[in-house]
Design a protein around this motif. Sequence first.
Motif, PDB file in Angstrom:
ATOM      1  N   LYS A 292      -6.296  -3.061  -4.853  1.00 14.15           N
ATOM      2  CA  LYS A 292      -5.324  -3.553  -3.886  1.00 14.15           C
ATOM      3  C   LYS A 292      -4.711  -4.832  -4.420  1.00 14.15           C
ATOM      4  O   LYS A 292      -5.431  -5.760  -4.814  1.00 14.15           O
ATOM      5  CB  LYS A 292      -5.993  -3.810  -2.532  1.00 14.15           C
ATOM      6  CG  LYS A 292      -5.010  -4.224  -1.450  1.00 14.15           C
ATOM      7  CD  LYS A 292      -5.715  -4.444  -0.122  1.00 14.15           C
ATOM      8  CE  LYS A 292      -4.722  -4.865   0.962  1.00 14.15           C
ATOM      9  NZ  LYS A 292      -5.390  -5.121   2.256  1.00 14.15           N
TER      10      LYS A 292
ATOM     11  N   ARG B 267      -5.113   4.365  -4.943  1.00 11.70           N
ATOM     12  CA  ARG B 267      -5.897   5.590  -5.162  1.00 11.70           C
ATOM     13  C   ARG B 267      -7.084   5.359  -6.089  1.00 11.70           C
ATOM     14  O   ARG B 267      -8.062   6.113  -6.061  1.00 11.70           O
ATOM     15  CB  ARG B 267      -5.000   6.692  -5.717  1.00 11.70           C
ATOM     16  CG  ARG B 267      -4.069   7.310  -4.673  1.00 11.70           C
ATOM     17  CD  ARG B 267      -3.454   8.611  -5.179  1.00 11.70           C
ATOM     18  NE  ARG B 267      -2.463   8.362  -6.212  1.00 11.70           N
ATOM     19  CZ  ARG B 267      -1.156   8.191  -5.984  1.00 11.70           C
ATOM     20  NH1 ARG B 267      -0.707   8.235  -4.732  1.00 11.70           N
ATOM     21  NH2 ARG B 267      -0.329   7.971  -6.976  1.00 11.70           N
ATOM     22  N   VAL B 268      -7.010   4.324  -6.920  1.00 14.00           N
ATOM     23  CA  VAL B 268      -8.135   4.001  -7.798  1.00 14.00           C
ATOM     24  C   VAL B 268      -8.907   2.783  -7.282  1.00 14.00           C
ATOM     25  O   VAL B 268      -9.727   2.212  -8.001  1.00 14.00           O
ATOM     26  CB  VAL B 268      -7.642   3.751  -9.240  1.00 14.00           C
ATOM     27  CG1 VAL B 268      -7.041   5.008  -9.815  1.00 14.00           C
ATOM     28  CG2 VAL B 268      -6.633   2.596  -9.287  1.00 14.00           C
TER      29      VAL B 268
ATOM     30  N   ALA C  62       0.719   2.217  -4.078  1.00 20.94           N
ATOM     31  CA  ALA C  62       0.081   3.467  -3.669  1.00 20.94           C
ATOM     32  C   ALA C  62      -0.747   4.067  -4.799  1.00 20.94           C
ATOM     33  O   ALA C  62      -1.853   4.564  -4.593  1.00 20.94           O
ATOM     34  CB  ALA C  62       1.143   4.465  -3.211  1.00 20.94           C
ATOM     35  N   ALA C  63      -0.214   3.998  -6.024  1.00 26.12           N
ATOM     36  CA  ALA C  63      -0.948   4.528  -7.180  1.00 26.12           C
ATOM     37  C   ALA C  63      -2.214   3.719  -7.439  1.00 26.12           C
ATOM     38  O   ALA C  63      -3.281   4.280  -7.737  1.00 26.12           O
ATOM     39  CB  ALA C  63      -0.050   4.532  -8.410  1.00 26.12           C
ATOM     40  N   LEU C  64      -2.124   2.406  -7.335  1.00 25.36           N
ATOM     41  CA  LEU C  64      -3.299   1.560  -7.552  1.00 25.36           C
ATOM     42  C   LEU C  64      -4.322   1.716  -6.433  1.00 25.36           C
ATOM     43  O   LEU C  64      -5.535   1.623  -6.681  1.00 25.36           O
ATOM     44  CB  LEU C  64      -2.871   0.097  -7.669  1.00 25.36           C
ATOM     45  CG  LEU C  64      -2.058  -0.271  -8.913  1.00 25.36           C
ATOM     46  CD1 LEU C  64      -1.546  -1.704  -8.810  1.00 25.36           C
ATOM     47  CD2 LEU C  64      -2.904  -0.109 -10.167  1.00 25.36           C
TER      48      LEU C  64
ATOM     49  N   HIS D 175       0.812  -1.216   0.000  1.00 30.68           N
ATOM     50  CA  HIS D 175       0.000   0.000   0.000  1.00 30.68           C
ATOM     51  C   HIS D 175       0.848   1.269   0.000  1.00 30.68           C
ATOM     52  O   HIS D 175       0.395   2.329  -0.422  1.00 30.68           O
ATOM     53  CB  HIS D 175      -0.927   0.002   1.214  1.00 30.68           C
ATOM     54  CG  HIS D 175      -0.210   0.173   2.528  1.00 30.68           C
ATOM     55  ND1 HIS D 175       0.413  -0.888   3.169  1.00 30.68           N
ATOM     56  CD2 HIS D 175       0.000   1.274   3.311  1.00 30.68           C
ATOM     57  CE1 HIS D 175       0.957  -0.447   4.296  1.00 30.68           C
ATOM     58  NE2 HIS D 175       0.726   0.843   4.407  1.00 30.68           N
ATOM     59  N   ASN D 176       2.104   1.153   0.487  1.00 26.25           N
ATOM     60  CA  ASN D 176       3.006   2.314   0.468  1.00 26.25           C
ATOM     61  C   ASN D 176       4.103   2.162  -0.585  1.00 26.25           C
ATOM     62  O   ASN D 176       5.070   2.924  -0.599  1.00 26.25           O
ATOM     63  CB  ASN D 176       3.648   2.502   1.844  1.00 26.25           C
ATOM     64  CG  ASN D 176       4.392   1.268   2.327  1.00 26.25           C
ATOM     65  OD1 ASN D 176       4.280   0.198   1.731  1.00 26.25           O
ATOM     66  ND2 ASN D 176       5.142   1.413   3.404  1.00 26.25           N
TER      67      ASN D 176
ATOM     68  N   ALA E 210       5.614   1.876  -4.669  1.00 23.73           N
ATOM     69  CA  ALA E 210       5.522   2.783  -5.819  1.00 23.73           C
ATOM     70  C   ALA E 210       4.263   2.529  -6.638  1.00 23.73           C
ATOM     71  O   ALA E 210       3.521   3.468  -6.961  1.00 23.73           O
ATOM     72  CB  ALA E 210       6.771   2.626  -6.694  1.00 23.73           C
ATOM     73  N   LEU E 211       4.014   1.277  -6.986  1.00 22.77           N
ATOM     74  CA  LEU E 211       2.808   0.963  -7.757  1.00 22.77           C
ATOM     75  C   LEU E 211       1.599   0.722  -6.859  1.00 22.77           C
ATOM     76  O   LEU E 211       0.465   1.033  -7.243  1.00 22.77           O
ATOM     77  CB  LEU E 211       3.052  -0.286  -8.621  1.00 22.77           C
ATOM     78  CG  LEU E 211       4.020  -0.116  -9.793  1.00 22.77           C
ATOM     79  CD1 LEU E 211       4.165  -1.434 -10.557  1.00 22.77           C
ATOM     80  CD2 LEU E 211       3.527   0.964 -10.745  1.00 22.77           C
TER      81      LEU E 211
END
Length: 277
Positions: free
Chosen positions: A136, A132-133, A128-130, A122-123, A125-126
């Motif tokens: 998980k 947001r949409v 965190a971006a995923l 969740h923290n 690089a990818l």
Amino acid sequence: MKKTAKEKRILPGFGLSLGYTILYLSLLVLVPLSALVLRSGELGGAGFVEVVTHPRVLASFKVTFRAAAVAAVANVFFGVTVAWFLVRGRFPLKRLVDALVDLPFALPTAVSGIALTALFAHNGALGAALARVGVKVAFTELGIVVAMVFIGLPFVIRSVQPALADLSRELEEAAASLGASRWQTLWRVVMPMLAPSVLSGFTLAFSRALGEYGSVVFIAGNMPMRTEIASLLIITKLEQFDYAGATVIAVSLLSLSLLSLLAINGFQAWTAKRFGQ
């Protein structure tokens, strides 16, 4: 003059090499598998069924086979695409990209698992971006699929790449001259010729995913009934000194894997016969 059996042999030392092959297979394959089956029989028929039909065991089988099948299908799509560009494409650093395809072979599975977990957490690089949409990956079944795709992709690429390189472009040119579009040429000319190698890559990727442990265990989260794979459950049984239960799960997983691979190989043989390859 009638030839003797010894004179008919083309290769020298056939008997010795055959004996070595049988000994090799016996020591490394047949004897360990036989010992595994015998150990699983210690619980008896009723005990065997009780272990196999336990809800946690059934859930682990479902997760393992479902994720392996999805990953193998995804690997076919991505593998054929990458192989196509490696064979037909012209771009800078092509040899470097071709060498990087084999990276999952060289990496220890634990390193792959830690790297994927750090990337999709969740923290990460990818991750965190995923997040947001609303997607998980880490500690879900999707994360298991991602790990299996990572370790299985090279099998499809390396299976399809030689077949694609040997494919004559004259067939594509002939199809184009007869009025076929690019998509028609791809689906009616190219893909049928590549079907046996694609199925071979699918089989290798699927079988590797079924037995994968190191790269999956870190990103899976290992939640019983949800993201626990069969390989992890076997390790859990061993840590609990339930050796008989571990061997029962192992034999069941082995049997299901063999049945799946036999079905895939049968379909592959039919495809090869169907397209005359």
